[in-house]
Design an enzyme around this catalytic site. Sequence first.
Site, PDB file in Angstrom:
ATOM      1  CB  SER A 125       1.598  10.012   6.599  1.00  0.00           C
ATOM      2  OG  SER A 125       2.565  10.594   7.884  1.00  0.00           O
ATOM      3  CD  GLN A 156       5.698  10.154   0.912  1.00  0.00           C
ATOM      4  OE1 GLN A 156       5.739  10.816   1.397  1.00  0.00           O
ATOM      5  NE2 GLN A 156       6.235  10.593  -0.402  1.00  0.00           N
ATOM      6  N   GLY A 157       4.858   5.514   0.020  1.00  0.00           N
ATOM      7  CA  GLY A 157       5.714   4.215   0.837  1.00  0.00           C
ATOM      8  C   GLY A 157       7.405   4.790   0.592  1.00  0.00           C
ATOM      9  CE1 TYR A 158       8.133   7.850  -2.560  1.00  0.00           C
ATOM     10  CE2 TYR A 158       9.569  10.389  -2.562  1.00  0.00           C
ATOM     11  CZ  TYR A 158       8.486  10.176  -3.110  1.00  0.00           C
ATOM     12  OH  TYR A 158       7.951  10.239  -4.067  1.00  0.00           O
ATOM     13  CB  SER A 159      10.488   6.603   5.636  1.00  0.00           C
ATOM     14  OG  SER A 159      11.017   8.285   5.286  1.00  0.00           O
ATOM     15  CD  GLU A 171       6.069  14.005   1.127  1.00  0.00           C
ATOM     16  OE1 GLU A 171       7.504  14.056   0.739  1.00  0.00           O
ATOM     17  OE2 GLU A 171       6.054  14.162   2.304  1.00  0.00           O
TER      18      GLU A 171
END
Length: 394
Positions: free
Chosen positions: A165, A130-133, A248
């Site tokens: 992660s 997951q590439g959010y932050s 999530e």
Amino acid sequence: MADLDTFREQTRRWLDANAPAEVRTPPKSPDELCWGGRKGTYSPDVRRWLAVMAERGWTAPTWPREYGGGGLSKAEAKVLAEEMAKLRLRPPLTGFGLSMIGPLLLQEASEELKREHLPPIVHGRIRWCQGYSEPGAGSDLASLQCRAVRDGDVFVLNGQKVWTSYGDKSDWMFILVRTDTEVAKQNGITFLLMDMETPGVTVRPIRLISGSSPFCETFLADVRVPVRNVVGRVNGGWALAKALLGHERTMIADVFKERDGAQRLVALAKKHLGERDGRVADPIVRDRITQVEMDQSCLDLTLARARDGAKAGHKPGAESSIFKYYGTELNQRRRELMMSILGQQGLGWEGEGYTADELGITRDWLRSRGNTIEGGTSEIQLNVIAKRVLGLPD
Ligand SMILES: Cc1cc2nc3c(=O)[nH]c(=O)nc-3n(C[C@H](O)[C@H](O)[C@H](O)COP(=O)(O)OP(=O)(O)OC[C@H]3O[C@@H](n4cnc5c(N)ncnc54)[C@H](O)[C@@H]3O)c2cc1C
């Protein structure tokens, strides 16, 4: 009902005949589960379990058959889960594909993207991250700066993601990028699917206090991602980002729950604090164990109700923040309790004075500190619950 009874009977027989020995014990931690992917290495039993279950679509029992899923009804999926629990079978596959991006693609993606990405998730061939932050966008996610500029049929990505992660173990990333800087920040975000092998992607693991490196920094330098990998529409990513966070948050509450937790706590307490009349000798510890397990049962039942609702077509909404908040705070309570039972045996980091189980408990306790941060901090969940579940004023 007769059909369901037949299904139960057949399922039980099939599971018993096909589940290898190693998967008939509950995992002690999420790391012992199969996360699939091109880079994962698993024992022959775990690989076989994944293969036979995926063949029937039972890694994603309720997903439609045309995308590789099991096509089971809600009632049949419940029977399958019950029969797996009776035999104490591990799930054949876990990960962000099944729990986050898969459900979102089913709800929102084009037919082409569904057919391309869902079957590899079901078979555990592709692992997702997951590439959010970003360094400047965590709780305030909409402030993200990772830029995507259109060049014909591709977007060119530049920027940095952080706390990714398993970024080093994953094959693809679902990523939020800024495609418009001129509008309100929520309206300039696009949701993309990116192959981690694309030139320009660099992943660096971050080492944690627990000694492991479960998450990474991800750097993007002129990374070219096809426009056809946009989920939804360009600049329409914010609504999808929030919908995925619902999946999530429910998943996080579930994944950290300790299967077999009660037996493990009781056995640990008897070993370290002694036993009287067949019970844990210390009445205060007995009381704390009972409290944790009662709270866990309440959470499990509430999660089961939400899962039934999801199978009936209710999208997870703001109330998933309740599961995320409660599940992670409860997991921390459980880990604290285990540490106090261990006493000074919980102070070890390595060496012969400590058993592998004791060292594992200490590291799991350290890891649990991050539970109330990942997927949105506890403070943010409480804000969401106050505003969007309880309707309290700002
Ligand atoms: C173990 C772990 C795994 C993670 N995995 C991923 C991943 O795979 N992909 C990914 O994209 N990200 C991941 N993250 C990042 C995670 O989503 C962010 O750390 C989280 O959203 C918090 O953002 P931040 O770290 O920038 O903290 P900040 O947003 O800077 O918050 C700092 C503190 O301020 C508080 N705070 C901030 N705003 C408010 C407010 N409005 N009201 C009250 N308090 C507030 C927070 O609660 C916190 O205590 C992971 C994090 C952890 C710990």
